[in-house]
Enzyme design. Structure first.
Site, short mmCIF file in Angstrom:
data_model
loop_
_atom_site.label_atom_id
_atom_site.label_comp_id
_atom_site.label_asym_id
_atom_site.label_seq_id
_atom_site.Cartn_x
_atom_site.Cartn_y
_atom_site.Cartn_z
N VAL A 50 0.81 -1.22 0.00
CA VAL A 50 0.00 0.00 0.00
C VAL A 50 0.84 1.28 0.00
O VAL A 50 0.30 2.37 -0.14
CB VAL A 50 -1.00 0.01 1.19
CG1 VAL A 50 -2.08 -1.03 0.98
CG2 VAL A 50 -0.28 -0.19 2.51
N ASN A 54 -5.27 0.25 8.04
CA ASN A 54 -4.61 -0.33 9.20
C ASN A 54 -3.12 -0.59 8.98
O ASN A 54 -2.34 -0.56 9.92
CB ASN A 54 -5.31 -1.64 9.59
CG ASN A 54 -4.52 -2.45 10.58
OD1 ASN A 54 -4.45 -2.13 11.76
ND2 ASN A 54 -3.87 -3.51 10.11
N SER A 103 -2.31 6.81 16.21
CA SER A 103 -1.63 6.46 17.46
C SER A 103 -1.61 7.68 18.36
O SER A 103 -1.58 8.83 17.88
CB SER A 103 -0.20 6.02 17.18
OG SER A 103 0.56 5.93 18.38
N TYR A 153 7.55 8.14 13.17
CA TYR A 153 6.25 7.54 13.49
C TYR A 153 5.26 8.59 13.98
O TYR A 153 4.11 8.64 13.54
CB TYR A 153 6.44 6.45 14.54
CG TYR A 153 5.20 5.66 14.86
CD1 TYR A 153 4.62 4.81 13.92
CD2 TYR A 153 4.60 5.76 16.12
CE1 TYR A 153 3.49 4.07 14.22
CE2 TYR A 153 3.47 5.02 16.43
CZ TYR A 153 2.91 4.18 15.47
OH TYR A 153 1.78 3.46 15.78
N ALA A 170 5.33 11.85 13.43
CA ALA A 170 5.00 12.76 12.34
C ALA A 170 4.00 12.13 11.38
O ALA A 170 3.05 12.78 10.92
CB ALA A 170 6.27 13.17 11.60
N LYS A 222 1.77 9.73 12.01
CA LYS A 222 0.46 9.60 12.62
C LYS A 222 -0.22 10.96 12.81
O LYS A 222 -1.45 11.07 12.71
CB LYS A 222 0.57 8.85 13.95
CG LYS A 222 0.99 7.40 13.79
CD LYS A 222 0.08 6.63 12.85
CE LYS A 222 0.43 5.15 12.78
NZ LYS A 222 -0.45 4.39 11.85
#
Length: 250
Positions: free
Chosen positions: A60, A86, A147, A159, A161, A163
Site C-alpha cells: 500500500v 490499518n 496512534s 512515526y 509525524a 500519525k
C-alpha cells in the site's frame, strides 16, 4: 451504516490488529476484503476463513500497486463501503544518537520508509477508494488507525509525524467530503497487549507502562474493533480521532 452486508476493506489484515478487525467485521455480518503485502498471508486468509475473506497482494506504500489492487477488487465485484487503513510500521529512533559511531542523526531511509508505510499509504488507498465511493454515490466510511504518538513521543520522530499527518488528513477529508455523505475518523491506540508489543518491549518496560496507565493495564485489541464498529454504525460521527489509551496521555 449497518455492518451486515456491508463491504469492508482492511489494509494489513493478515496479522495483529488487522486480523482482529477482519474477524470482528466477519462476525458482524460484513463482507471483508484485505490488501496485504505478503502473498502467503493472502492465501492463508482465504483458507482460514473458508473463502469468506477476499485478499489481494498489495504494497500500500506503492501507488501503482494500490491502483492495480483496487482494479482487481473491482473486477472481483468488491467495491468497499468501508475502508480501514490499518497497514503500517512502528519505528523508534532518536533524532540524534549520542552513543552511535559515525553518522549519529536519524536514518534518512528509515524516515522515508515510515512515512511511506504509515502516511503515504493512507493517502494512496483512500484517494482511490473514495473516488469509487463517489462514483457509486456511496455514503462510505473511512477509518484510519493512528496512534497517541501523534501528539509527539520521544524517540519516534518519523512515526509521530506520520500519525499526526493521518489525523490531519482525517479532519481535512471529513470537512472536504462531508457534504457528499462521506465520513472519516481515526482511532489512536495507546499500548495494547499484542504479540508485537510483547516482542518490542521487555517485561520491565511493560510493567512500568501499566503503572503509568490510569486503568493499570494494556489494552485488549477487541477495544479497537469496538471503536471501529461504533464509527461505522454512528452516522453522525466524523472528523474525530478516538483515543484508546486507558487514560494515558503522551
Amino acid at each position: 451504516m449497518n455492518l451486515a452486508g456491508a463491504k469492508v476493506l482492511v489494509t494489513g489484515g493478515g496479522r495483529g490488529i488487522g486480523r482482529r478487525l477482519v474477524e470482528g467485521f466477519l462476525a458482524d455480518g460484513a463482507l471483508v476484503g484485505v490488501f496485504e503485502r505478503d502473498e502467503n498471508l493472502c492465501a492463508e486468509l482465504r483458507t482460514a476463513f473458508g473463502g469468506q475473506v477476499l485478499a489481494w497482494p498489495c504494497d500500500v506504500s506503492d501507488p501503482d500497486a494500490v491502483d492495480a489492487a483496487v482494479a482487481s477488487a473491482r473486477q472481483d465485484g468488491f467495491e468497499p463501503d468501508v475502508l480501514v487503513n490499518n497497514a503500517g510500521v512502528i519505528h523508534s529512533e532518536p533524532l540524534v544518537n549520542f552513543t552511535a559511531r559515525g553518522d549519529r542523526v536519524h536514518s534518512r531511509s528509515a524516515w522515508r520508509d515510515v512515512m511511506a508505510a504509515d502516511l503515504d499509504s493512507v493517502f494512496f488507498v483512500t484517494s482511490r477508494v473514495v473516488d469509487g465511493m463517489m462514483a457509486r454515490r456511496c455514503k462510505g466510511v473511512v477509518i484510519s488507525i493512528s496512534s497517541i504518538a501523534a501528539a509527539g513521543n520521544p524517540g519516534q520522530s518519523a512515526y509521530s509525524a506520520a500519525k499526526a499527518g493521518v489525523n490531519a488528513l482525517t479532519c481535512t477529508w471529513a470537512k472536504e467530503l462531508g457534504p457528499l455523505g462521506l465520513r472519516f475518523a481515526a482511532i489512536a491506540p495507546g499500548f495494547f497487549d499484542t504479540p508485537s508489543t510483547r516482542a518490542a518491549l521487555s517485561d520491565t518496560i511493560i510493567t512500568r507502562l501499566q503503572q503509568q496507565i490510569p486503568l493499570r493495564r494494556l489494552g485488549n485489541p477487541d477495544a479497537i474493533y469496538l471503536a471501529a464498529r461504533q464509527i461505522v454504525e454512528n452516522d453522525y460521527l466524523t472528523g474525530t480521532v478516538l483515543e484508546l489509551d486507558g487514560g494515558l496521555t503522551l
